[in-house]
Design a protein around this motif. Structure first.
Motif, PDB file in Angstrom:
ATOM      1  N   VAL A  10       0.842  -1.197   0.000  1.00 56.18           N
ATOM      2  CA  VAL A  10       0.000   0.000   0.000  1.00 56.18           C
ATOM      3  C   VAL A  10       0.873   1.242   0.000  1.00 56.18           C
ATOM      4  CG1 VAL A  10      -1.652   1.355   1.356  1.00 56.18           C
ATOM      5  CG2 VAL A  10      -1.941  -1.119   1.132  1.00 56.18           C
ATOM      6  N   LEU A  11       0.513   2.212  -0.836  1.00 53.87           N
ATOM      7  CA  LEU A  11       1.181   3.513  -0.898  1.00 53.87           C
ATOM      8  C   LEU A  11       0.123   4.588  -0.645  1.00 53.87           C
ATOM      9  CD1 LEU A  11       3.278   2.980  -4.159  1.00 53.87           C
ATOM     10  CD2 LEU A  11       4.145   2.891  -1.800  1.00 53.87           C
ATOM     11  N   GLU A  12       0.392   5.449   0.311  1.00 48.26           N
ATOM     12  CA  GLU A  12      -0.524   6.540   0.626  1.00 48.26           C
ATOM     13  C   GLU A  12      -0.011   7.836   0.020  1.00 48.26           C
ATOM     14  OE1 GLU A  12      -2.777   8.361   4.546  1.00 48.26           O
ATOM     15  OE2 GLU A  12      -0.696   7.696   4.747  1.00 48.26           O
ATOM     16  N   GLY A  13      -0.915   8.621  -0.530  1.00 48.18           N
ATOM     17  CA  GLY A  13      -0.479   9.872  -1.130  1.00 48.18           C
ATOM     18  C   GLY A  13      -1.598  10.885  -1.218  1.00 48.18           C
ATOM     19  N   TRP A  14      -1.302  11.948  -1.915  1.00 49.74           N
ATOM     20  CA  TRP A  14      -2.251  13.052  -2.100  1.00 49.74           C
ATOM     21  C   TRP A  14      -2.030  13.622  -3.494  1.00 49.74           C
ATOM     22  CZ3 TRP A  14      -0.846  18.088  -3.229  1.00 49.74           C
ATOM     23  CH2 TRP A  14      -1.872  19.048  -3.194  1.00 49.74           C
ATOM     24  N   VAL A  15      -3.117  14.024  -4.144  1.00 49.88           N
ATOM     25  CA  VAL A  15      -3.044  14.679  -5.448  1.00 49.88           C
ATOM     26  C   VAL A  15      -3.862  15.959  -5.385  1.00 49.88           C
ATOM     27  CG1 VAL A  15      -3.439  14.489  -7.933  1.00 49.88           C
ATOM     28  CG2 VAL A  15      -2.887  12.453  -6.608  1.00 49.88           C
ATOM     29  N   GLY A  16      -3.279  17.067  -5.843  1.00 49.30           N
ATOM     30  CA  GLY A  16      -3.995  18.336  -5.857  1.00 49.30           C
ATOM     31  C   GLY A  16      -3.552  19.181  -7.028  1.00 49.30           C
ATOM     32  N   VAL A  47      -0.612  28.127 -11.095  1.00 48.57           N
ATOM     33  CA  VAL A  47       0.342  28.051 -12.211  1.00 48.57           C
ATOM     34  C   VAL A  47       0.006  26.923 -13.186  1.00 48.57           C
ATOM     35  CG1 VAL A  47       2.134  29.031 -10.744  1.00 48.57           C
ATOM     36  CG2 VAL A  47       2.035  26.551 -11.044  1.00 48.57           C
ATOM     37  N   GLY A  48      -1.051  26.147 -12.887  1.00 48.23           N
ATOM     38  CA  GLY A  48      -1.523  25.151 -13.838  1.00 48.23           C
ATOM     39  C   GLY A  48      -0.757  23.847 -13.861  1.00 48.23           C
ATOM     40  N   VAL A  49      -0.363  23.351 -12.668  1.00 48.69           N
ATOM     41  CA  VAL A  49       0.265  22.034 -12.616  1.00 48.69           C
ATOM     42  C   VAL A  49      -0.491  21.150 -11.634  1.00 48.69           C
ATOM     43  CG1 VAL A  49       2.543  22.971 -13.151  1.00 48.69           C
ATOM     44  CG2 VAL A  49       1.926  22.550 -10.763  1.00 48.69           C
ATOM     45  N   ARG A  50      -0.432  19.857 -11.872  1.00 50.12           N
ATOM     46  CA  ARG A  50      -0.999  18.877 -10.964  1.00 50.12           C
ATOM     47  C   ARG A  50       0.104  18.477  -9.988  1.00 50.12           C
ATOM     48  NH1 ARG A  50      -3.900  13.128 -12.752  1.00 50.12           N
ATOM     49  NH2 ARG A  50      -5.477  13.135 -11.082  1.00 50.12           N
ATOM     50  N   LEU A  51      -0.206  18.408  -8.707  1.00 55.78           N
ATOM     51  CA  LEU A  51       0.809  18.187  -7.682  1.00 55.78           C
ATOM     52  C   LEU A  51       0.554  16.866  -6.976  1.00 55.78           C
ATOM     53  CD1 LEU A  51       3.248  19.813  -6.668  1.00 55.78           C
ATOM     54  CD2 LEU A  51       1.769  20.797  -4.900  1.00 55.78           C
ATOM     55  N   LEU A  52       1.614  16.086  -6.818  1.00 55.38           N
ATOM     56  CA  LEU A  52       1.517  14.753  -6.216  1.00 55.38           C
ATOM     57  C   LEU A  52       2.521  14.626  -5.072  1.00 55.38           C
ATOM     58  CD1 LEU A  52       0.814  11.650  -6.193  1.00 55.38           C
ATOM     59  CD2 LEU A  52       2.615  11.389  -7.933  1.00 55.38           C
ATOM     60  N   GLY A  53       2.066  14.069  -3.958  1.00 58.55           N
ATOM     61  CA  GLY A  53       2.959  13.706  -2.865  1.00 58.55           C
ATOM     62  C   GLY A  53       2.650  12.290  -2.421  1.00 58.55           C
ATOM     63  N   VAL A  54       3.657  11.434  -2.329  1.00 55.12           N
ATOM     64  CA  VAL A  54       3.468  10.043  -1.923  1.00 55.12           C
ATOM     65  C   VAL A  54       4.313   9.770  -0.692  1.00 55.12           C
ATOM     66  CG1 VAL A  54       3.698   7.620  -2.598  1.00 55.12           C
ATOM     67  CG2 VAL A  54       3.027   9.320  -4.308  1.00 55.12           C
ATOM     68  N   ASN A  55       3.697   9.238   0.356  1.00 52.83           N
ATOM     69  CA  ASN A  55       4.452   8.872   1.556  1.00 52.83           C
ATOM     70  C   ASN A  55       5.403   7.725   1.255  1.00 52.83           C
ATOM     71  OD1 ASN A  55       3.018  10.733   3.026  1.00 52.83           O
ATOM     72  ND2 ASN A  55       1.769   9.241   4.134  1.00 52.83           N
ATOM     73  N   ARG A  56       6.637   7.875   1.688  1.00 52.14           N
ATOM     74  CA  ARG A  56       7.573   6.758   1.544  1.00 52.14           C
ATOM     75  C   ARG A  56       7.207   5.626   2.513  1.00 52.14           C
ATOM     76  NH1 ARG A  56      10.969  11.116   0.581  1.00 52.14           N
ATOM     77  NH2 ARG A  56      11.716  11.329   2.730  1.00 52.14           N
TER      78      ARG A  56
END
Length: 274
Positions: A10-16, A47-56
């Protein structure tokens, strides 16, 4: 959000950010989580980008794993694929820089730009990760007790955390409010596995050398950052074919990213389009 790695972890993350924009993936520092990417949501939309962060592995709900710079890079590339992005930029914050370098090196046909923010130089220890974890664990666990991430009081936990940050960073974090601060701290420190794996890998050489990176590279440092000093920049950046360096005046560690999200995202976006 939850995804699964190639081996089922399982990988937990966020997209905004802008759901229709090019993808920028943020590799968080230590101890930190996807929450640092969340602070860039408004700037990413602007600024028009999709942002992703994934917990290691070992942070939050990302399953603990004998991870390496390379395995984290491959996990991130897999999430980008699931999100429908064949190409993406990476930004490594602090300890996340080594993982960002690995992502660019292992996926040269996919990574469009590499940003290093307040990143530390590679380590030089030669012991195994397991030996280093064992060495580092007692001091970390003692410090973790002073943080007390299990405290149910958001206000008390947030107040303790703010006292542990440089004043410039504390002011930025305070603006998030006690509930968000406490959620971030709990996600980062509820279990020790993520921190200890990061700390052990930080003491060792990077899994991939700068010479393996083919995309454009940018590096930002804070003038007042005591964790990633400008004096160490030459050692960090040695080996890259070409790199643009920016020193943020009067900026502390976290502020080098969080106070400058629009510039960081605009820069990597524009480089990705070249």
């Amino acid at each position: 959000m939850l995804w699964h790695a190639a081996d089922g972890r399982v990988l937990e993350g966020w997209v905004g950010g802008d759901p229709d924009g090019p993808l920028v993936a943020v590799l968080h520092g230590c101890p930190d989580t996807r929450h640092v990417a969340m602070t860039g949501d408004a700037a990413a939309r602007a600024v028009g980008v999709r942002l992703l962060g994934v917990n290691r592995p070992g942070y939050g709900r990302s399953a603990a794993h004998d991870s390496s710079h390379g395995s984290v890079a491959d996990d991130l590339a897999g999430v980008a694929t699931e999100l429908g992005h064949a190409r993406f930029a990476v930004v490594g914050m602090s300890v996340g820089g080594g993982y960002a370098v690995a992502t660019a090196a292992r996926h040269p046909d996919r990574v469009t730009a590499l940003g290093l923010v307040a990143t530390q130089a590679p380590g030089v220890r030669t012991e195994s990760v397991e030996e280093l974890v064992e060495e580092l664990a007692p001091e970390f666990l003692a410090w973790r007790e002073t943080v007390d991430p299990g405290d149910p009081s958001d206000d008390a936990l947030a107040a303790r955390w703010l006292t542990m940050l440089p004043p410039g960073d504390a002011e930025l974090v305070r603006a998030l409010g006690p509930a968000e601060i406490a959620a971030s701290v709990r996600e980062a420190l509820a279990e020790p596995d993520g921190y200890l794996r990061d700390a052990a890998l930080l003491h060792r050489p990077w899994g991939h050398a700068p010479v393996e990176v083919r995309c454009p590279v940018l590096a930002w440092f804070g003038e007042l950052d005591e964790r990633s000093t400008t004096d160490a920049a030459a050692e960090l950046l040695a080996g890259f074919d070409a790199v643009e360096v920016v020193v943020r005046p009067r900026s502390t560690h976290l502020a080098t990213l969080v106070a400058h999200w629009p510039d960081v995202l605009t820069t990597v976006r524009d480089l990705s389009e070249d």
